[in-house]
Design a protein around this motif. Structure first.
Motif, PDB file in Angstrom:
ATOM      1  N   CYS A 134      -3.279 -16.527   9.208  1.00 29.82           N
ATOM      2  CA  CYS A 134      -2.970 -15.126   8.911  1.00 29.82           C
ATOM      3  C   CYS A 134      -3.215 -14.246  10.139  1.00 29.82           C
ATOM      4  O   CYS A 134      -2.455 -13.304  10.405  1.00 29.82           O
ATOM      5  N   THR A 191       2.789  -4.369   8.029  1.00 26.41           N
ATOM      6  CA  THR A 191       2.800  -5.243   6.855  1.00 26.41           C
ATOM      7  C   THR A 191       4.211  -5.737   6.564  1.00 26.41           C
ATOM      8  O   THR A 191       4.419  -6.927   6.272  1.00 26.41           O
ATOM      9  N   GLN A 195       5.615  -9.596   6.324  1.00 22.76           N
ATOM     10  CA  GLN A 195       6.295 -10.100   5.130  1.00 22.76           C
ATOM     11  C   GLN A 195       7.669 -10.668   5.461  1.00 22.76           C
ATOM     12  O   GLN A 195       8.126 -11.616   4.809  1.00 22.76           O
ATOM     13  N   CYS A 263       1.858 -18.126   2.777  1.00 21.04           N
ATOM     14  CA  CYS A 263       1.229 -16.818   2.546  1.00 21.04           C
ATOM     15  C   CYS A 263       1.975 -16.106   1.424  1.00 21.04           C
ATOM     16  O   CYS A 263       3.191 -16.245   1.280  1.00 21.04           O
ATOM     17  N   SER A 264       1.257 -15.348   0.637  1.00 17.93           N
ATOM     18  CA  SER A 264       1.893 -14.590  -0.434  1.00 17.93           C
ATOM     19  C   SER A 264       1.533 -13.122  -0.304  1.00 17.93           C
ATOM     20  O   SER A 264       2.161 -12.380   0.454  1.00 17.93           O
ATOM     21  N   GLN A 265       0.512 -12.687  -0.982  1.00 14.83           N
ATOM     22  CA  GLN A 265       0.056 -11.313  -0.801  1.00 14.83           C
ATOM     23  C   GLN A 265      -0.521 -11.175   0.608  1.00 14.83           C
ATOM     24  O   GLN A 265      -1.397 -11.935   1.005  1.00 14.83           O
ATOM     25  N   TYR A 266      -0.005 -10.205   1.344  1.00 15.63           N
ATOM     26  CA  TYR A 266      -0.398 -10.045   2.751  1.00 15.63           C
ATOM     27  C   TYR A 266      -0.299  -8.569   3.091  1.00 15.63           C
ATOM     28  O   TYR A 266       0.730  -7.937   2.833  1.00 15.63           O
ATOM     29  N   GLU A 267      -1.357  -8.030   3.689  1.00 13.53           N
ATOM     30  CA  GLU A 267      -1.353  -6.610   4.032  1.00 13.53           C
ATOM     31  C   GLU A 267      -2.195  -6.362   5.277  1.00 13.53           C
ATOM     32  O   GLU A 267      -3.299  -6.895   5.407  1.00 13.53           O
ATOM     33  N   SER A 289      -5.105 -11.344   2.934  1.00 13.11           N
ATOM     34  CA  SER A 289      -4.021 -12.145   2.388  1.00 13.11           C
ATOM     35  C   SER A 289      -4.547 -13.160   1.387  1.00 13.11           C
ATOM     36  O   SER A 289      -5.711 -13.572   1.457  1.00 13.11           O
ATOM     37  N   TRP A 301      -6.929  -6.719  -6.136  1.00 13.16           N
ATOM     38  CA  TRP A 301      -6.413  -6.603  -4.767  1.00 13.16           C
ATOM     39  C   TRP A 301      -6.825  -5.275  -4.135  1.00 13.16           C
ATOM     40  O   TRP A 301      -7.188  -5.234  -2.963  1.00 13.16           O
ATOM     41  N   ARG A 305      -8.825  -4.902  -0.736  1.00 10.88           N
ATOM     42  CA  ARG A 305      -8.240  -4.157   0.377  1.00 10.88           C
ATOM     43  C   ARG A 305      -9.218  -3.127   0.926  1.00 10.88           C
ATOM     44  O   ARG A 305      -9.327  -2.951   2.147  1.00 10.88           O
TER      45      ARG A 305
END
Length: 335
Positions: A134, A191, A195, A263-267, A289, A301, A305
């Motif tokens: 990541c 972000t 993505q 990777c899925s949720q990534y910020e 992530s 989440w 975060r």
């Protein structure tokens, strides 16, 4: 005050002149890719004949499975394709004869193989590789996030545990951006860049090389050249590991997972100033992530975060301090 203003004006003019002389980021990426591809082809040519090896697969429901594979060509991912679609889609890393092994790295001898997933009873190695990956993805986004006439220098990626709450990528931006403070929209833009790479499901291609090859890859970066020498000095084999993801070539202090699509949720959650360092104004970009197989409810989440926005403390690495400030106008020659 007048002296300080004059210095700032001089620095901006010097940076503009230096930017006109150095290769563009696209040219640098092209050169790094060319050296990587050349070395990759050379290593593949070391196995001109098809030689068979025996791979004993271990894992739930797999103990005793024996695969006959091709030496220097087959990878752990190739082995997964001989098993089930589940192993292809969910494997993130491998263990070969007790050593962590990237899924795309060729097998060079008969061995035992264990495929690792995020849902294993002990996912420590996979989690570490994922966090590292990541951070690599964040560095790739940062390198192309600004206009081509702005230099971006990726520093050595801090090794931080998953329990730190955020992965990190240290960077030095063009001196003309020293006063830049990222807004919420800037973070959202970074972000979105990450993505897009995740959606492309790009492979992280590993390549173990000698320091001379790595120095050629990073011939336009004194910072990376010093990192190469440091990593090679601490490597038992005196080699370093490169990875390529799309057009981005990077150094890594440990294995990465197989592909960006894991990777899925990534910020991207924050970019903190670390102040002046040996390479300029150091900044630490941070992110959060979760992998494809592990999802979090939006309320969870949001709490994660908030934690990932806070500055992550990283022990000071034993880096070699440059003897003089880098001059972007004059790229170094290979040693």
């Amino acid at each position: 005050m007048a002296t300080r203003t004059a210095c700032r004006v001089f620095q901006r003019r010097f940076a503009s002149a230096a930017a006109a002389l150095r290769p563009s980021p696209a040219e640098v990426r092209g050169q790094r890719n060319a050296v990587f591809s050349r070395e990759q082809a050379r290593q593949r040519a070391l196995y001109p004949r098809v030689e068979k090896i025996e791979v004993t697969v271990r894992g739930p429901g797999l103990d005793g499975t024996l695969l006959i594979m091709n030496r220097g060509m087959s990878t752990p991912l190739s082995c997964a394709r001989h098993l089930t679609e589940h192993h292809v889609n969910n494997s993130a890393l491998a263990i070969v004869d007790g050593e962590p092994w990237p899924l795309h790295r060729p097998l060079t001898h008969s061995c035992t193989l264990t495929l690792l997933t995020f849902k294993d009873s002990d996912p420590t190695l996979v989690n570490q590789a994922y966090w590292r990956s990541c951070a690599a993805l964040l560095g790739q986004v940062l390198e192309t996030a600004f206009k081509d006439d702005y230099a971006v220098e990726l520093l050595s990626t801090p090794e931080v545990p998953v329990t730190s709450g955020a992965f990190c990528c240290d960077v030095v931006l063009d001196p003309r951006l020293d006063s830049w403070t990222p807004s919420e929209e800037s973070l959202r833009s970074l972000t979105r860049g990450a993505q897009q790479l995740i959606h492309q499901n790009l492979a992280w291609e590993p390549l173990e090389v000698t320091p001379s090859v790595a120095l050629e890859v990073f011939s336009h970066s004194r910072c990376k050249q010093e990192e190469v020498e440091q990593k090679a000095a601490h490597s038992p084999k005196g080699t370093v590991m490169l990875y390529r993801c799309g057009e981005h070539v990077l150094l890594s202090g440990g294995p990465l997972v197989a592909r960006t699509g894991l990777c899925s949720q990534y910020e991207v959650t924050a970019v903190h100033s670390l102040g002046q360092g040996p390479w300029g104004h150091h900044r630490r970009a941070q992110g959060l992530s979760l992998p494809l197989q592990l999802q979090a409810h939006h309320t969870i989440w949001r709490k994660l975060r908030q934690r990932a926005e806070k500055p992550v403390d990283v022990p000071e690495p034993e880096n070699v301090t440059p003897s003089s400030p880098p001059d972007p106008a004059q790229p170094p020659t290979n040693q």
